[in-house]
Design a protein around this motif. Sequence first.
Motif, PDB file in Angstrom:
ATOM      1  N   THR A  15       0.821  -1.211   0.000  1.00  0.00           N
ATOM      2  CA  THR A  15       0.000   0.000   0.000  1.00  0.00           C
ATOM      3  C   THR A  15       0.858   1.267   0.000  1.00  0.00           C
ATOM      4  O   THR A  15       0.325   2.364   0.080  1.00  0.00           O
ATOM      5  N   GLY A  16       2.172   1.087  -0.074  1.00  0.00           N
ATOM      6  CA  GLY A  16       3.074   2.225  -0.150  1.00  0.00           C
ATOM      7  C   GLY A  16       3.313   2.887   1.183  1.00  0.00           C
ATOM      8  O   GLY A  16       3.053   4.072   1.369  1.00  0.00           O
ATOM      9  N   ARG A  17       3.796   2.127   2.125  1.00  0.00           N
ATOM     10  CA  ARG A  17       4.119   2.654   3.449  1.00  0.00           C
ATOM     11  C   ARG A  17       5.573   2.348   3.782  1.00  0.00           C
ATOM     12  O   ARG A  17       6.079   1.271   3.468  1.00  0.00           O
ATOM     13  N   PRO A  18       6.248   3.270   4.463  1.00  0.00           N
ATOM     14  CA  PRO A  18       7.570   2.939   4.997  1.00  0.00           C
ATOM     15  C   PRO A  18       7.385   1.939   6.135  1.00  0.00           C
ATOM     16  O   PRO A  18       6.311   1.852   6.731  1.00  0.00           O
ATOM     17  N   VAL A  19       8.431   1.186   6.446  1.00  0.00           N
ATOM     18  CA  VAL A  19       8.318   0.092   7.412  1.00  0.00           C
ATOM     19  C   VAL A  19       9.279   0.295   8.579  1.00  0.00           C
ATOM     20  O   VAL A  19      10.433   0.669   8.387  1.00  0.00           O
ATOM     21  N   GLY A  34      17.059   2.736   5.991  1.00  0.00           N
ATOM     22  CA  GLY A  34      17.160   4.075   5.437  1.00  0.00           C
ATOM     23  C   GLY A  34      16.573   4.219   4.056  1.00  0.00           C
ATOM     24  O   GLY A  34      16.376   5.326   3.570  1.00  0.00           O
ATOM     25  N   LYS A  35      16.295   3.116   3.374  1.00  0.00           N
ATOM     26  CA  LYS A  35      15.741   3.190   2.027  1.00  0.00           C
ATOM     27  C   LYS A  35      14.218   3.110   2.047  1.00  0.00           C
ATOM     28  O   LYS A  35      13.550   4.019   1.584  1.00  0.00           O
ATOM     29  N   ASN A  36      13.679   2.026   2.584  1.00  0.00           N
ATOM     30  CA  ASN A  36      12.213   1.909   2.635  1.00  0.00           C
ATOM     31  C   ASN A  36      11.708   1.794   4.076  1.00  0.00           C
ATOM     32  O   ASN A  36      10.544   1.519   4.311  1.00  0.00           O
ATOM     33  N   ASN A  58      10.553  13.489  10.675  1.00  0.00           N
ATOM     34  CA  ASN A  58      10.942  13.502   9.266  1.00  0.00           C
ATOM     35  C   ASN A  58       9.814  13.067   8.336  1.00  0.00           C
ATOM     36  O   ASN A  58      10.009  12.185   7.498  1.00  0.00           O
ATOM     37  N   PRO A  59       8.656  13.691   8.435  1.00  0.00           N
ATOM     38  CA  PRO A  59       7.543  13.275   7.573  1.00  0.00           C
ATOM     39  C   PRO A  59       7.835  13.481   6.095  1.00  0.00           C
ATOM     40  O   PRO A  59       7.257  12.799   5.250  1.00  0.00           O
ATOM     41  N   ASN A  60       8.756  14.385   5.772  1.00  0.00           N
ATOM     42  CA  ASN A  60       9.121  14.625   4.374  1.00  0.00           C
ATOM     43  C   ASN A  60       9.842  13.438   3.743  1.00  0.00           C
ATOM     44  O   ASN A  60       9.911  13.328   2.522  1.00  0.00           O
ATOM     45  N   GLU A  61      10.363  12.516   4.550  1.00  0.00           N
ATOM     46  CA  GLU A  61      11.054  11.330   4.041  1.00  0.00           C
ATOM     47  C   GLU A  61      10.089  10.174   3.766  1.00  0.00           C
ATOM     48  O   GLU A  61      10.448   9.214   3.099  1.00  0.00           O
ATOM     49  N   TRP A  62       8.879  10.260   4.287  1.00  0.00           N
ATOM     50  CA  TRP A  62       7.925   9.156   4.163  1.00  0.00           C
ATOM     51  C   TRP A  62       7.616   8.823   2.713  1.00  0.00           C
ATOM     52  O   TRP A  62       7.556   7.656   2.346  1.00  0.00           O
ATOM     53  N   ARG A  63       7.383   9.825   1.887  1.00  0.00           N
ATOM     54  CA  ARG A  63       6.980   9.574   0.500  1.00  0.00           C
ATOM     55  C   ARG A  63       8.042   8.781  -0.246  1.00  0.00           C
ATOM     56  O   ARG A  63       7.750   7.805  -0.912  1.00  0.00           O
ATOM     57  N   MET A  65      10.417   6.851   1.040  1.00  0.00           N
ATOM     58  CA  MET A  65      10.490   5.512   1.619  1.00  0.00           C
ATOM     59  C   MET A  65       9.279   4.679   1.204  1.00  0.00           C
ATOM     60  O   MET A  65       9.408   3.485   0.927  1.00  0.00           O
ATOM     61  N   ALA A  66       8.114   5.308   1.170  1.00  0.00           N
ATOM     62  CA  ALA A  66       6.891   4.602   0.768  1.00  0.00           C
ATOM     63  C   ALA A  66       6.993   4.117  -0.673  1.00  0.00           C
ATOM     64  O   ALA A  66       6.635   2.981  -0.985  1.00  0.00           O
ATOM     65  N   GLU A  67       7.491   4.983  -1.546  1.00  0.00           N
ATOM     66  CA  GLU A  67       7.663   4.598  -2.951  1.00  0.00           C
ATOM     67  C   GLU A  67       8.665   3.461  -3.080  1.00  0.00           C
ATOM     68  O   GLU A  67       8.458   2.522  -3.855  1.00  0.00           O
ATOM     69  N   ASP A  68       9.736   3.527  -2.305  1.00  0.00           N
ATOM     70  CA  ASP A  68      10.736   2.450  -2.332  1.00  0.00           C
ATOM     71  C   ASP A  68      10.152   1.135  -1.813  1.00  0.00           C
ATOM     72  O   ASP A  68      10.477   0.062  -2.327  1.00  0.00           O
ATOM     73  N   SER A  69       9.279   1.213  -0.808  1.00  0.00           N
ATOM     74  CA  SER A  69       8.611   0.008  -0.309  1.00  0.00           C
ATOM     75  C   SER A  69       7.760  -0.632  -1.394  1.00  0.00           C
ATOM     76  O   SER A  69       7.793  -1.847  -1.592  1.00  0.00           O
TER      77      SER A  69
END
Length: 82
Positions: A15-19, A34-36, A58-63, A65-69
């Motif tokens: 669903t595109g979430r960082p883990v 650090g990637k996803n 760091n909410p700006n990093e979520w997108r 990381m989410a895309e990488d997930s």
Amino acid sequence: YHEGLPRTVLEAMATGRPVLTTDVPGCRETVVNGKNGWLVEKANVEQLAEKMIWFIENPNEWRRMAEDSRVMVEDKFDVHKV
């Protein structure tokens, strides 16, 4: 502490979430630090809290990381490839 490959983590990735998960067999195959998302040592409460705070700060990093997930779950865990 012996999870196997957790469906909840795969579903989050799909669903595109960082883990944020524990560095134990099964879970560790789903995250590149650090990637996803982040892996934390089992039973290390301080490290878990540190990474939770990192996500809050760091909410700006979520997108990214989410895309990488999402890309990782499609590449590595697609049902047709497995």
